[in-house]
Design a protein around this motif. Structure first.
Motif: not given
Ligand SMILES: [Zn+2]
Length: 470
Positions: A41-47, A400-402, A89-95, A410-417
């Motif tokens: 369960l990934i929490i506190n993410a910008g989706l 995929i890609g969604c 930690g509030g960072r951005v999570l995306m495919p 298949d997700l990545i956590l990015v430091a900024g938006d």
């Protein structure tokens, strides 16, 4: 005495063989821990859902056995037993990113891609080793981006850009036989190259339709004696047409007239064909010319395969001493044409040609997205190109890609938006691949593993490939 030396010789060879094999073992970081969880369960993410192109704060994603089970914002769902929590930690999570045009010569190419958030690659020229490697990745035995591959590159005997590694055919019968051979070898997607003759092209297209295979590749130009019109490639049902450069060459004869560009863009849009611009590979060529070759030894080339570099040495020499600045102006033109395609409503994907022409895996995928932004796509549109569009072109939309229930984790956590500034994609802090969480240290390990391609493995596989297409 003779026997003693024989025995000693054998012993030395055996030890040498063991050392060679040991030295070319896959880096440990590419062997996943089979006991590691794939439910989180990934929490506190910008989706960042590429479908909307915007980021929703305070989001969560539940992953069960490598698949997204649910996403949401606000109140957290109940956490089933055995599901670990990750605080984003509030960072951005995306495919993760889909690179539609790479050349994989060694497993370390995959490490370099994954380290930068590339979670799916389409290899655009199949060798025998690609299919079993893809299956091992699929089973979770090797950590890497999902690997899809076309068959060996199909081209006509004597084609202008003929290459030893192409499966060269001469006429319709050989073309059909090659398609059947590739099908029997397990390939289901074909890669067509520019110089196929009209007859060979028609035979490949018909045989592919009979066998249910898909096609992608360069626009087919035909031969000097019998040139094939660009419109033929638009009608052929290609999944993607590759390289703005090839399209400009074929459809515009390299002429930079703006009305011609607009007309071409409308023609491609009307056909519905998706285009994979691969601007970055020509940018690298232009930089080689501009820097007199210094660009070839830039730090990002640390992951570049030395065997490939050896084959390309002559080519690199040529461009390093190329006395004109026309590559620079053509690069600007390719960006302009890509802009016109986008404006006309042509759907674009993200591909790079990583693995060849001084274009290293991973970092080049992000650079390609920057170039698409230079071509006038918004950052969100470039992200859509690298996720949803790629998935659709591969026939994997909704898988995929969604960022929705049912999609692969298949997700990545990015430091900024990255919807605000695409360059944030150079700072991927963590990757989830098929539900496996790869933290910053693991990504650093993968990046490092990417710096050690094995020449031995590469030579071996080139040999296998030449036997297969011979
Ligand atoms: Zn390529």
């Amino acid at each position: 005495m003779f026997r003693f030396f024989m025995a000693l010789g054998l012993l030395v060879s055996a030890v040498a063989a063991i050392l060679v094999v040991w030295a070319h073992q896959l880096p440990g970081v590419m062997r996943p821990d089979h006991d590691a969880p794939r439910s989180y369960l990934i929490i506190n993410a910008g989706l960042l859902d590429p479908a909307t192109g915007s980021v929703q704060a305070n989001g969560h994603v539940m992953v069960i056995d490598g698949r997204i089970a649910r996403t949401g914002t606000g109140a957290l769902p109940a956490r089933p037993d055995g599901v670990e929590t990750i605080d984003a930690g509030g960072r951005v999570l995306m495919p993760g990113l889909i690179d539609m045009h790479v050349h994989v010569f060694d497993e370390t190419d995959l490490a370099a891609g994954l380290a930068r958030g590339v979670t799916t690659v389409r290899n655009m020229g199949g060798f025998p080793f690609h299919l079993p490697l893809a299956a091992r990745i699929e089973r979770g035995e090797i950590l890497g981006p999902r690997l899809l591959t076309t068959g060996p590159i199909l081209n006509e005997v004597g084609g202008r850009n003929g290459n030893l590694l192409h499966e060269a055919v001469e006429g319709a019968d050989e073309a059909r036989a090659s398609v059947r051979r590739q099908y029997a070898a397990g390939f289901r997607d074909l890669k067509l190259y520019s110089n196929l003759s009209r007859e060979s092209f028609a035979a490949i297209r018909d045989e592919a339709a009979i066998l249910g295979m898909t096609m992608s590749g360069h626009p087919v130009e035909g031969t000097e004696a019998d040139p094939v019109d660009f419109a033929v490639s638009l009608d052929a049902g290609f999944r993607t047409l590759e390289h703005t450069e090839s399209i400009v060459w074929h459809a515009l004869n390299d002429e930079t007239d703006p009305e011609g560009v607009r007309q071409l863009a409308r023609q491609i849009a009307a056909s519905g064909t998706m285009i994979d611009p691969t601007l970055v590979v020509h940018e690298n060529l232009a930089r080689i010319v501009e820097t007199g070759g210094a660009h070839i030894s830039r730090p990002a080339m640390a992951s570049y395969n030395p065997v490939v570099a050896g084959f390309e040495q002559e080519n690199f020499e040529f461009w390093s001493h190329y006395p004109h600045d026309d590559r620079t102006s053509m690069q600007a033109f390719y960006v302009e044409v890509t802009a016109a395609l986008h404006e006309a409503g042509v759907r674009l994907t993200v591909g790079t040609d990583s693995g060849v022409m001084a274009t290293p895996h991973g970092v080049s995928t992000v650079r390609e997205m920057e170039l698409l932004v230079d071509a006038g796509l918004t950052a969100s549109e470039a992200i859509r190109a690298a996720t949803l569009n790629g998935a659709e072109a591969l026939g994997l939309d909704g898988q995929i890609g969604c960022l929705a229930a049912g999609c692969a984790a298949d997700l990545i956590l990015v430091a900024g938006d990255p919807t605000q500034d695409i360059a944030w994609l150079y700072q991927v802090d963590a990757v989830m691949r098929d539900g496996r969480w790869l933290d910053r240290d693991t990504l650093a390990g993968l990046e490092e593993a990417g710096h050690h391609p094995s020449s031995l493995r590469t030579w071996w596989r080139l040999g296998q490939h030449l036997r297969a297409i011979g």
